[in-house]
Design a protein around this motif. Structure first.
Motif, short mmCIF file in Angstrom:
data_model
loop_
_atom_site.label_atom_id
_atom_site.label_comp_id
_atom_site.label_asym_id
_atom_site.label_seq_id
_atom_site.Cartn_x
_atom_site.Cartn_y
_atom_site.Cartn_z
N UNK A 68 21.49 -1.34 -6.09
CA UNK A 68 21.40 -1.96 -7.42
C UNK A 68 21.89 -3.40 -7.37
N UNK A 69 21.52 -4.17 -8.39
CA UNK A 69 21.92 -5.58 -8.46
C UNK A 69 23.44 -5.69 -8.45
N UNK A 70 23.98 -6.73 -7.81
CA UNK A 70 25.43 -6.84 -7.70
C UNK A 70 26.10 -7.41 -8.94
N UNK A 95 10.77 -12.58 11.66
CA UNK A 95 9.69 -11.60 11.74
C UNK A 95 10.15 -10.18 11.42
N UNK A 96 11.32 -9.81 11.92
CA UNK A 96 11.74 -8.41 11.83
C UNK A 96 12.74 -8.12 10.72
N UNK A 97 13.44 -9.16 10.22
CA UNK A 97 14.47 -8.90 9.22
C UNK A 97 14.34 -9.80 8.00
N UNK A 98 14.47 -11.11 8.18
CA UNK A 98 14.52 -12.02 7.04
C UNK A 98 13.23 -11.98 6.22
N UNK A 99 12.10 -12.06 6.88
CA UNK A 99 10.83 -12.04 6.17
C UNK A 99 10.62 -10.74 5.41
N UNK A 100 10.68 -9.59 6.09
CA UNK A 100 10.47 -8.31 5.39
C UNK A 100 11.46 -8.06 4.25
N UNK A 101 12.71 -8.48 4.41
CA UNK A 101 13.73 -8.23 3.38
C UNK A 101 13.75 -9.30 2.29
N UNK A 102 12.92 -10.32 2.41
CA UNK A 102 12.92 -11.39 1.41
C UNK A 102 14.14 -12.27 1.49
N UNK A 103 14.72 -12.38 2.69
CA UNK A 103 15.89 -13.25 2.88
C UNK A 103 15.38 -14.66 3.17
N UNK A 104 14.93 -15.33 2.13
CA UNK A 104 14.28 -16.63 2.28
C UNK A 104 15.25 -17.80 2.25
N UNK A 105 16.52 -17.51 2.03
CA UNK A 105 17.53 -18.57 1.93
C UNK A 105 18.59 -18.41 3.01
N UNK A 106 18.16 -18.06 4.21
CA UNK A 106 19.05 -17.94 5.36
C UNK A 106 18.53 -18.87 6.44
N UNK A 162 23.30 -14.14 -2.19
CA UNK A 162 22.20 -13.24 -2.57
C UNK A 162 21.48 -12.71 -1.35
N UNK A 163 21.23 -13.59 -0.37
CA UNK A 163 20.53 -13.15 0.83
C UNK A 163 21.40 -12.26 1.70
N UNK A 164 22.67 -12.60 1.85
CA UNK A 164 23.53 -11.73 2.67
C UNK A 164 23.70 -10.39 1.99
N UNK A 165 23.67 -10.39 0.66
CA UNK A 165 23.74 -9.13 -0.07
C UNK A 165 22.52 -8.25 0.24
N UNK A 166 21.37 -8.86 0.48
CA UNK A 166 20.19 -8.08 0.87
C UNK A 166 20.40 -7.42 2.23
N UNK A 210 23.33 -6.52 3.39
CA UNK A 210 24.25 -5.42 3.13
C UNK A 210 23.53 -4.24 2.45
N UNK A 211 22.64 -4.53 1.52
CA UNK A 211 21.85 -3.48 0.88
C UNK A 211 21.04 -2.71 1.92
N UNK A 212 20.46 -3.43 2.85
CA UNK A 212 19.69 -2.78 3.91
C UNK A 212 20.58 -1.85 4.73
N UNK A 213 21.80 -2.29 5.03
CA UNK A 213 22.71 -1.44 5.78
C UNK A 213 23.07 -0.19 4.98
N UNK A 214 23.36 -0.37 3.68
CA UNK A 214 23.66 0.78 2.83
C UNK A 214 22.47 1.73 2.74
N UNK A 215 21.26 1.18 2.79
CA UNK A 215 20.05 2.00 2.76
C UNK A 215 19.67 2.51 4.14
N UNK A 216 20.56 2.35 5.11
CA UNK A 216 20.34 2.78 6.49
C UNK A 216 18.98 2.31 6.99
N UNK A 217 18.83 0.99 6.92
CA UNK A 217 17.63 0.35 7.43
C UNK A 217 16.58 0.05 6.38
#
Length: 445
Positions: free
Chosen positions: A73-75, A256-267, A319-323, A325-332
Motif C-alpha cells: 500500500x501507499x506509504x 532491464x530487470x529491475x528499474x524498468x519493470x518496477x517503474x523506478x524511473x528516478x534512480x 518513492x523509488x527506493x520504496x518500490x 522495498x515493496x518488491x522485497x515485501x512482495x517476495x519479488x
C-alpha cells in the motif's frame, strides 16, 4: 573543476551504517495489527515526527523524510525542512538523495536474479568467472606490509561477496599499507565532492571497471576468504560479475530487470540536467554548524561515474527506493510485476553468511547477512523477517516481512554517525508502531 577525483571520507567503523536491528521493540502480532492501521496516517508516528521536526528546527539537517508503508500500500510520509539549508524547496518524495551503500542490497538482488537464471551459484568460485582472482594472496597482518602474505586457503565465492566475507578491503575500513595501496590504485568507488576535504586523502582517480578489477586482484586480501565479516568492495566486484555473465553493465542490467519493470524511473548513477533542482545538498556537521560539501546545483553526481558502482553509486527518490522495498515485501513482486521468484527473494533476504565467518566486533555480531543487507535471526536484538541497510549520508531502509511493513529514512549529512538518526531509525519506527512512549527527539549522539 574538470576531472574531479573520486574521494573517500575517513569514516570510522560505525560511520557507514549503524544498527538496523530493532532490539526488543519488535512486538510480533501487535506490530502487525498496528502496521495495518497506520497507512496514510502520520499522526500514528508522534515520536518519529517529533524527531524529524527537531532535527530540522535545530538546524542539524536541512531536511529529513520518512516513508513507511504496509505491504504494497501507499506509504505514510513524514517530512520537514528543505533540500538546502535556508532554501525554499521542501523535501518530498521527488527529492533526490545520495543512497550510497543502500546501493548494495540493490546490487545484491540483481546478482540473485542471475542465481535464479541458473547462470550463477552462491558457492561458485569467483575465479571461474573472473580468472584474475585465482591463487590470491592474503596479508599475514591485516594492517601489515602488503609484501608479507600467505596463499589463500580457499577460493573466494559469490556467497562471500554477497556477505562481505571474501576477505577484500575497503578504504573506509582498512588501515595501514593496504589502505594506502587501495588509494594509490584508485580503488575508491564512492563520490563525495568536487572539492578537497581537509584531512581526507582522495587517492588516485577511480579507473574503469575492468581496470578496477585487475588492480584489486593484484593486491592481497585482508583476511582469508570466509573467515571474517569485514565491510568491503565486494559489491563492486559483483558489478563486474553481473556484467561478464549478462553482457550488460550493472546500470543497464538494473534498468532491464529491475528499474524498468518496477517503474523506478528516478534512480540514477548520473543525475540528469533536468533533475538538478530535485537533488538535495549534502552537508558535513562540524562544531554545531552544517558545511555544504556537495551542493545539489554543482554536485559531483551531475558527472558520469567511472562505472556503475555496485556498492555506493545510486542517487534516487524515496518513492523509488520504496518500490524496491515493496518488491522485497512482495517476495519479488510489485503489483502485477514479478521481477524474481518468491524463493529467490526469500533466499536473498535470508542469512547467507558462511558458517566459518567470525562476526565478533563487527556491525553484524549476533545477526545475519544476506544479499547486501543485514538479516534478522529471530532474537530480541535481531528481529525475524527484517532485512535492510543504510548509506553514508544518513539514509536507512528496511523491510519487516514478518509484520508486513517497510520503512525508509532520508536525509543528507556525512559521515552518518554524526547523529544517531540512521542507527536509531528502526527503533523510532517500532516504538511508534507498538504504542511505546514517544521517543523524546534527542538528536545529539
Amino acid at each position: 573543476m574538470t576531472n574531479p577525483k573520486t574521494i573517500s571520507p575517513a569514516f570510522d567503523r560505525r560511520s557507514v551504517l549503524g544498527a538496523i536491528g530493532a532490539s526488543a521493540l519488535l512486538g510480533g502480532t501487535s506490530a502487525t495489527a498496528f502496521a495495518r492501521s497506520m497507512v496514510k496516517d502520520p499522526a500514528r508516528f508522534p515520536g518519529l515526527t517529533k524527531i524529524i521536526n527537531d532535527y530540522v528546527s535545530e538546524k542539524k539537517v536541512a531536511g529529513m523524510l520518512a516513508a513507511i508503508g504496509y505491504q504494497q500500500e501507499a506509504p505514510t510520509v513524514i517530512s520537514a525542512g528543505t533540500q538546502s539549508l535556508g532554501g525554499t524547496t521542501p523535501v518530498s518524495m521527488k527529492t533526490l538523495w545520495r543512497m550510497y551503500s543502500q546501493t548494495k542490497p540493490v546490487t545484491g538482488m540483481a546478482a540473485m536474479m542471475l542465481v535464479e537464471d541458473g547462470k550463477l551459484d552462491l558457492d561458485q568460485p569467483l575465479s571461474e568467472i573472473l580468472p584474475e582472482f585465482k591463487d590470491m594472496q592474503v596479508l599475514v597482518d591485516p594492517e601489515g606490509a602488503v609484501e608479507n602474505t600467505v596463499a589463500a586457503k580457499s577460493p573466494i565465492t559469490i556467497r562471500q561477496l554477497q556477505t562481505h566475507t571474501a576477505g577484500l578491503g575497503y578504504t573506509i575500513i582498512s588501515k595501514g599499507p593496504i589502505q594506502k595501496a587501495y588509494l594509490a590504485a584508485g580503488l575508491t568507488p564512492g563520490r563525495v565532492s568536487r572539492n578537497p576535504i581537509p584531512g581526507v586523502d582522495p587517492g588516485a582517480p577511480t579507473p574503469d571497471l575492468k581496470t578496477f578489477i585487475e588492480r584489486l586482484a593484484e593486491l592481497p586480501l585482508v583476511y582469508q576468504p570466509g573467515s571474517k565479516w569485514s565491510y568491503s568492495l565486494s559489491h563492486d566486484v559483483l558489478s563486474y560479475v553481473i556484467e561478464v555473465i549478462s553482457g550488460k553493465s550493472l546500470d543497464a542490467f538494473l534498468q532491464e530487470r529491475m528499474f524498468g519493470p518496477l517503474g523506478m524511473n528516478d534512480m540514477f548513477y548520473q543525475v540528469p540536467a533536468d533533475r538538478v533542482g530535485d537533488l538535495a545538498d549534502n552537508y558535513a556537521p562540524f562544531a554545531g554548524s552544517l558545511f555544504p560539501i556537495d551542493p545539489g546545483a554543482t554536485s559531483i553526481y551531475l558527472d558520469a561515474p567511472a562505472f556503475a558502482f555496485g556498492s555506493t553509486g545510486l542517487v534516487g527518490t524515496a518513492a523509488d527506493y520504496d518500490k524496491f522495498l515493496q518488491m522485497l515485501l512482495g517476495f519479488g513482486r510489485l503489483g502485477d510485476v514479478q521481477v524474481m521468484k518468491p524463493e529467490t527473494a526469500k533466499l536473498g533476504m535470508s542469512n547467507l553468511l558462511p558458517a566459518t565467518a567470525d562476526l565478533s566486533g563487527t556491525w553484524v555480531a549476533k545477526q545475519g547477512f544476506g544479499a547486501g543487507g543485514r538479516v534478522g535471526l529471530g532474537t530480541a536484538a535481531s528481529p525475524a523477517g527484517t532485512f535492510g541497510w543504510g548509506g553514508a549520508a544518513g539514509t536507512a531502509a528496511f523491510v519487516d516481512t514478518k509484520n508486513g511493513f517497510r520503512a525508509g529514512g532520508y536525509t543528507q549529512y556525512i559521515p552518518s554517525n554524526s547523529y544517531p538518526f540512521q542507527s536509531e531509525f528502526p527503533k523510532y519506527v517500532y516504538a511508534d508502531l507498538l504504542g511505546a512512549d514517544a521517543v523524546e527527539g534527542k538528536t545529539s549522539p
